[in-house]
Design an enzyme around this catalytic site. Structure first.
Site, short mmCIF file in Angstrom:
data_model
loop_
_atom_site.label_atom_id
_atom_site.label_comp_id
_atom_site.label_asym_id
_atom_site.label_seq_id
_atom_site.Cartn_x
_atom_site.Cartn_y
_atom_site.Cartn_z
N GLU A 166 -11.15 6.31 -2.16
CA GLU A 166 -11.08 6.68 -0.54
C GLU A 166 -12.18 5.85 0.06
O GLU A 166 -12.10 5.44 1.30
CB GLU A 166 -11.34 8.18 -0.75
CG GLU A 166 -10.12 8.99 -1.29
CD GLU A 166 -8.83 8.81 -0.61
OE1 GLU A 166 -8.36 7.57 -0.14
OE2 GLU A 166 -8.14 9.77 -0.44
N ASP A 208 0.88 -1.02 -0.04
CA ASP A 208 0.06 -0.02 -0.23
C ASP A 208 0.88 1.31 -0.10
O ASP A 208 0.51 2.36 -0.61
CB ASP A 208 -1.04 0.04 1.09
CG ASP A 208 -2.04 0.67 1.01
OD1 ASP A 208 -2.43 0.61 -0.12
OD2 ASP A 208 -2.74 1.46 1.81
N GLU A 252 0.58 11.14 5.05
CA GLU A 252 0.35 9.64 4.76
C GLU A 252 1.59 8.80 4.25
O GLU A 252 1.93 7.72 4.98
CB GLU A 252 -0.65 9.27 3.87
CG GLU A 252 -1.33 8.10 3.75
CD GLU A 252 -2.57 7.94 3.05
OE1 GLU A 252 -3.39 8.61 3.95
OE2 GLU A 252 -2.77 7.02 2.06
N GLU A 288 -9.75 -3.09 -6.02
CA GLU A 288 -9.78 -3.28 -4.46
C GLU A 288 -9.73 -4.43 -3.93
O GLU A 288 -9.24 -4.91 -3.42
CB GLU A 288 -10.79 -2.14 -3.83
CG GLU A 288 -10.41 -0.74 -4.13
CD GLU A 288 -9.37 -0.08 -3.18
OE1 GLU A 288 -8.91 -0.90 -2.29
OE2 GLU A 288 -8.68 0.89 -3.57
C1 LIG Z 1 -5.16 -0.14 -2.59
C2 LIG Z 1 -5.81 1.32 -1.77
N1 LIG Z 1 -7.00 1.78 -2.01
C3 LIG Z 1 -7.51 2.93 -1.54
C4 LIG Z 1 -6.68 3.56 -0.51
C5 LIG Z 1 -7.07 4.85 -0.01
O1 LIG Z 1 -6.31 5.94 -0.12
C6 LIG Z 1 -5.28 3.15 -0.36
N2 LIG Z 1 -4.45 3.80 0.51
N3 LIG Z 1 -4.91 2.04 -0.94
#
Ligand SMILES: Cc1ncc(CO)c(N)n1
Length: 224
Positions: free
Chosen positions: A143, A51, A91, A213
C-alpha cells in the site's frame, strides 16, 4: 519503541536501509511521467487493466492477512484490516468505471508476466506457516509504494493531466496516507514482539515487494 509514531521504528529503518530501491519503486519513470504530464496514454491504459487484475488477486491476499490477524490472541487490528478488505470492493468498481471511461475492455485482458509473478507472491501467503508479522508487513509495504508514488503526482509543482488526477487521488490522498501509517504502526508493533528470524523474513518480504513493484511499473511502461 511504543509511542505510536513511526520514526525510529523497524519499518522506518528498512526504508532508510533500502532507500535506493525504495526510490526506484516510488519515483519510477512511469509515475514520474504522470507527474510531468508526459505519460504515454497507452502505457497508462496498460497499467490500468493490469492493476485491475492485480487488485482482484490482492483481495484474496488481504483476506489471508485478515484470517491470520483473527487467529492472533490479540486481534485488535481486525477492524483496520477488515476496512481494507471492504474498501477493495469500491476499488474494483472504480477500476471498472475508469476502464469504461478510457475505452479499455477488462474482459479481454490477461495478466502479463510481471503481474503473474506478483500474483504468485501474493498467493504464497495462503500458507498458514507464513506468519501474521510477515503478512502485515507485506500489506503495509504494498500500500505504501502506491501511496508514495501517487502522492508525489499530486504534490506541489505537479503537471499531472486533469484526467489522471482521480487515479492519483485514490492512492495519493491524505486519507490513504493515514491508512498506510495505521498499517505501519501495526506492523511495527507486531515486529517489535516477533522473534528475530520472523523479523528477517519480514525484511526479505519488504525487499521483494519493492522488486515486484518496480517490475510492475516496468511492465506498464513496456520496458520489459
Ligand atoms: C501493483 C500494485 N501495488 C500496490 C497497489 C495498492 O493497492 C496496487 N493497486 N497495485
Amino acid at each position: 519503541m511504543d509511542g505510536g509514531g513511526v520514526e525510529g521504528s523497524t519499518t522506518a529503518a528498512w526504508m532508510e536501509r533500502y532507500q535506493q530501491m525504495y526510490e526506484r519503486a516510488t519515483r519510477h519513470p512511469f509515475t514520474v511521467s504522470i507527474r510531468d504530464g508526459t505519460i504515454d496514454l497507452s502505457a497508462f491504459k496498460r497499467w490500468l487493466s493490469q492493476d485491475y487484475l492485480f487488485v482482484r488477486e490482492f483481495v484474496a491476499f488481504v483476506a489471508s492477512v485478515l484470517l491470520k490477524c483473527c487467529k492472533q490472541e490479540d486481534n485488535s487490528d481486525m477492524e483496520t484490516i477488515l476496512g481494507g478488505v471492504a474498501s477493495l470492493s469500491d476499488e474494483l468498481s472504480w477500476f471498472k468505471n475508469e476502464a469504461a471511461r478510457w475505452g479499455v475492455d477488462l474482459a479481454s485482458i490477461s495478466p502479463l508476466e510481471s503481474n503473474l509473478e506478483y500474483h504468485r507472491f501474493l498467493q504464497s501467503f495462503n500458507e498458514p506457516e507464513i506468519s501474521y508479522a510477515v503478512a502485515i508487513t507485506t500489506f503495509w509495504a504494498i500500500e505504501t509504494v502506491y501511496q508514495d508514488s501517487f502522492g508525489f503526482c499530486i504534490e506541489e509543482g505537479n503537471k499531472t493531466p486533469p484526467e489522471l488526477l482521480g487515479t492519483c487521488q485514490r492512492w495519493g490522498s491524505a486519507d490513504f496516507k493515514l491508512y498506510c501509517q495505521c498499517l505501519q504502526r501495526i506492523a511495527d508493533r507486531i515486529l517489535a514482539n516477533a522473534p528475530a528470524d520472523t523479523v528477517k523474513s519480514a525484511e526479505e518480504a519488504f525487499i521483494r515487494v519493492l522488486e515486484l513493484e518496480i517490475g510492475f511499473w516496468e511492465m506498464s511502461s513496456c520496458r520489459s
